[in-house]
Enzyme design. Structure first.
Site, mmCIF file in Angstrom:
data_model
loop_
_atom_site.group_PDB
_atom_site.id
_atom_site.type_symbol
_atom_site.label_atom_id
_atom_site.label_comp_id
_atom_site.label_asym_id
_atom_site.label_seq_id
_atom_site.Cartn_x
_atom_site.Cartn_y
_atom_site.Cartn_z
ATOM 1 N N SER A 242 0.645 -1.230 0.204
ATOM 2 C CA SER A 242 0.355 -0.090 0.068
ATOM 3 C C SER A 242 1.241 1.082 0.011
ATOM 4 O O SER A 242 1.077 0.959 -0.761
ATOM 5 C CB SER A 242 -0.887 -0.050 1.163
ATOM 6 O OG SER A 242 -2.054 0.917 1.348
ATOM 7 N N HIS B 21 -8.522 1.351 -0.014
ATOM 8 C CA HIS B 21 -8.842 0.474 -0.896
ATOM 9 C C HIS B 21 -10.347 -0.288 -0.347
ATOM 10 O O HIS B 21 -10.393 -1.774 -1.147
ATOM 11 C CB HIS B 21 -7.595 -1.016 -0.920
ATOM 12 C CG HIS B 21 -6.323 0.012 -0.511
ATOM 13 N ND1 HIS B 21 -5.308 0.612 -1.427
ATOM 14 C CD2 HIS B 21 -5.196 -0.685 0.987
ATOM 15 C CE1 HIS B 21 -4.577 0.526 -0.950
ATOM 16 N NE2 HIS B 21 -4.273 0.017 0.066
#
Length: 289
Positions: free
Chosen positions: A87, A194
């Site tokens: 990420s 996300h």
């Protein structure tokens, strides 16, 4: 081949970076540069702040990026054959391999974190890690809920993070417990990263990232969106934008790195959580092949 990994949110701790600051002249210069670029003392938050402050998205992402890149820059044996970032960790990885300079990465991470923080404050969401169930079972439960809830981080075998609107998350967690999840843990983050909730962030972030020049990567980076190796700067940018609403395919990335010759994996950043994930992924992947 040597692979290096850079962590994302959740690996922060109070005092992070203090030893690097004390023991390295290069680290001190970069920490001070971070304060100057940001126009506030991020080092005070990192070294002596409270966990309540540090875990706010707008500070967490900066702190982990700064710590990770500095650790790579002062490491004498940082010579990667390939890299991956979890990420936020993609930004750390890209700066460490000189796709963009440290200060440009600060600007990118600061903008990304600010945009995400705005969304977190307007739409209440959260994330939870689910242990002990196969991915396809969790995917089906999320799909059938009808709310905004999706798989967001494929971390390791039988370890998948879900992300979404608060009430949908509660419903899905309840259903997963009923069908045999070993453990479900709410993550210490302030948003549904996300997931489709982050869709408004994409346009704003694209407008900003387009102003920053990237170089092609000097070694393959396995990006979260595709789990495939990437070199070209335009592909890297596209994947960083898509990452905001797409799942982190960490398990798939590590499997592909192993398939392409990685035999050692090193964490660069606070903690060693990625190392433990690699062990689980590697054991399972070796059995499959």
């Amino acid at each position: 081949m040597k692979a290096y990994m850079f962590p994302g949110q959740g690996s922060q701790f109070i005092g992070m970076g203090k030893n690097l600051y004390k023991n390295s002249h290069v680290a001190r210069k970069l920490f001070q540069l971070a304060n100057d670029v940001l126009e506030f003392s991020i080092t005070s938050i990192m070294f002596e702040g409270t966990m309540d402050t540090l875990k706010k998205t707008k500070y967490t992402q900066l702190a982990i990026y700064i710590y990770s890149v500095i650790k790579a820059k002062i490491s004498h044996d940082f010579e990667p054959d390939m890299v991956a970032g979890h990420s936020l960790g993609e930004f750390s990885a890209l700066s460490a391999i000189d796709v963009f300079p440290f200060e440009k990465g600060l600007m990118l991470v600061n903008k990304r974190a600010s945009i995400m923080q705005e969304i977190c404050e307007s739409i209440k969401g959260n994330m939870a890690v689910v242990l002990g169930l196969e991915d396809k079972i969790i995917e089906e439960i999320c799909k059938n809920d009808g709310g905004i809830i999706v798989p967001s981080n494929y971390n390791a075998p039988e370890q998948l993070v879900i992300s979404g609107e608060h009430n949908a998350l509660k419903r899905v967690c309840y259903s997963l417990k009923k069908i045999g999840a070993k453990k479900i843990l709410i993550l210490p983050v302030h948003g549904a990263f996300h997931s489709p909730i982050m869709e408004p962030a994409k346009k704003k972030f694209q407008e900003f990232i387009d102003k920053i020049s990237f170089k092609d990567s000097k070694c393959p980076i396995y990006q979260n969106v595709t789990a495939q190796s990437v070199i070209k700067s335009e592909d890297i940018k596209k994947n960083l934008i898509e990452q905001l609403t797409s799942p982190v395919k960490w398990k798939q990335s590590i499997e592909n790195m192993i398939s392409n010759g990685a035999i050692s994996f090193t964490d660069i950043g606070p903690g060693n959580i990625l190392q433990s994930l690699v062990k689980k992924i590697s054991r399972n992947f070796t059995r499959k092949i």
